[in-house]
Motif scaffolding. Sequence first.
Motif, PDB file in Angstrom:
ATOM      1  N   PHE A  39       0.850  -1.188   0.000  1.00 49.92           N
ATOM      2  CA  PHE A  39       0.000   0.000   0.000  1.00 49.92           C
ATOM      3  C   PHE A  39       0.885   1.237   0.000  1.00 49.92           C
ATOM      4  O   PHE A  39       1.788   1.352   0.825  1.00 49.92           O
ATOM      5  CB  PHE A  39      -0.937  -0.012   1.212  1.00 49.92           C
ATOM      6  CG  PHE A  39      -1.932  -1.128   1.154  1.00 49.92           C
ATOM      7  CD1 PHE A  39      -3.137  -0.959   0.485  1.00 49.92           C
ATOM      8  CD2 PHE A  39      -1.655  -2.359   1.719  1.00 49.92           C
ATOM      9  CE1 PHE A  39      -4.055  -2.003   0.399  1.00 49.92           C
ATOM     10  CE2 PHE A  39      -2.566  -3.400   1.643  1.00 49.92           C
ATOM     11  CZ  PHE A  39      -3.765  -3.218   0.981  1.00 49.92           C
ATOM     12  N   TYR A  75      -1.245  -1.122  -4.264  1.00 51.54           N
ATOM     13  CA  TYR A  75      -2.501  -0.364  -4.200  1.00 51.54           C
ATOM     14  C   TYR A  75      -2.195   1.065  -3.779  1.00 51.54           C
ATOM     15  O   TYR A  75      -1.453   1.301  -2.832  1.00 51.54           O
ATOM     16  CB  TYR A  75      -3.469  -1.010  -3.204  1.00 51.54           C
ATOM     17  CG  TYR A  75      -3.868  -2.407  -3.592  1.00 51.54           C
ATOM     18  CD1 TYR A  75      -4.943  -2.623  -4.447  1.00 51.54           C
ATOM     19  CD2 TYR A  75      -3.160  -3.506  -3.128  1.00 51.54           C
ATOM     20  CE1 TYR A  75      -5.305  -3.911  -4.825  1.00 51.54           C
ATOM     21  CE2 TYR A  75      -3.522  -4.795  -3.499  1.00 51.54           C
ATOM     22  CZ  TYR A  75      -4.582  -4.983  -4.343  1.00 51.54           C
ATOM     23  OH  TYR A  75      -4.936  -6.249  -4.714  1.00 51.54           O
ATOM     24  N   TYR A  77      -3.376   4.994  -2.588  1.00 54.55           N
ATOM     25  CA  TYR A  77      -4.440   5.701  -1.877  1.00 54.55           C
ATOM     26  C   TYR A  77      -4.254   7.213  -1.918  1.00 54.55           C
ATOM     27  O   TYR A  77      -4.861   7.957  -1.149  1.00 54.55           O
ATOM     28  CB  TYR A  77      -4.614   5.189  -0.441  1.00 54.55           C
ATOM     29  CG  TYR A  77      -3.355   5.146   0.397  1.00 54.55           C
ATOM     30  CD1 TYR A  77      -2.944   6.263   1.132  1.00 54.55           C
ATOM     31  CD2 TYR A  77      -2.600   3.996   0.492  1.00 54.55           C
ATOM     32  CE1 TYR A  77      -1.806   6.212   1.913  1.00 54.55           C
ATOM     33  CE2 TYR A  77      -1.468   3.936   1.273  1.00 54.55           C
ATOM     34  CZ  TYR A  77      -1.074   5.052   1.983  1.00 54.55           C
ATOM     35  OH  TYR A  77       0.050   4.993   2.758  1.00 54.55           O
ATOM     36  N   VAL A  88      -7.399  -0.777   2.163  1.00 53.77           N
ATOM     37  CA  VAL A  88      -6.941  -1.985   2.845  1.00 53.77           C
ATOM     38  C   VAL A  88      -8.128  -2.895   3.139  1.00 53.77           C
ATOM     39  O   VAL A  88      -8.084  -4.097   2.870  1.00 53.77           O
ATOM     40  CB  VAL A  88      -6.173  -1.646   4.147  1.00 53.77           C
ATOM     41  CG1 VAL A  88      -5.929  -2.897   4.986  1.00 53.77           C
ATOM     42  CG2 VAL A  88      -4.858  -0.951   3.827  1.00 53.77           C
ATOM     43  N   PHE A 104       3.149  -1.877   4.382  1.00 53.89           N
ATOM     44  CA  PHE A 104       2.604  -0.522   4.442  1.00 53.89           C
ATOM     45  C   PHE A 104       3.406   0.299   5.434  1.00 53.89           C
ATOM     46  O   PHE A 104       4.204  -0.228   6.197  1.00 53.89           O
ATOM     47  CB  PHE A 104       1.124  -0.541   4.843  1.00 53.89           C
ATOM     48  CG  PHE A 104       0.852  -1.004   6.243  1.00 53.89           C
ATOM     49  CD1 PHE A 104       0.695  -0.086   7.278  1.00 53.89           C
ATOM     50  CD2 PHE A 104       0.746  -2.349   6.544  1.00 53.89           C
ATOM     51  CE1 PHE A 104       0.439  -0.507   8.573  1.00 53.89           C
ATOM     52  CE2 PHE A 104       0.484  -2.780   7.833  1.00 53.89           C
ATOM     53  CZ  PHE A 104       0.338  -1.842   8.848  1.00 53.89           C
TER      54      PHE A 104
END
Length: 160
Positions: A39, A75, A77, A88, A104
């Motif tokens: 992330f 991913y 954000y 998440v 992360f």
Amino acid sequence: MKKTLCWIVLVWSVGLYRGGPWAFAAQPNTVRSVKIAGFTSLPEDLSPDYSPFWLIVRKFMLAAAEDLGVDLHIYHYNANPSLFVKRVQEVLTDENTKPDGMLFHNFKKRGDEVLQLAEQHGVSAFVFNAGFGEDAPVGRPREQFSHWIAQMLPDDEYTG
């Protein structure tokens, strides 16, 4: 730095394959790649002038995963703390995207919520770069969250 990230992913991957509370359940005589979710606060439409540090980290994560045969999906954000936690949760609750482990950093101090989600869904968590201090209410890895396997933080005081 690439060597460090390769070692982190390698050690973590070996831990996933060997068993323990963070191991994935594999069927006998089947081989599958370890599935890792990374992330990042980077925006999805990466600009070369965005953040050289995080662009390098992303590049090394992908290279280490490829070298080790790990299925890494990153991913984004977009530097939004609420979207971080939401992303998440979406990834962990979808059987198609649920990883064996996740990487992360404690973005805007929302990492405790992410650790709770990882624990709830039985996903190993590795915190890097921005983590939790010794006096943090979440404790240290494995104290309160059995799926929080480790954190690696820079020594800002030592490096100046």
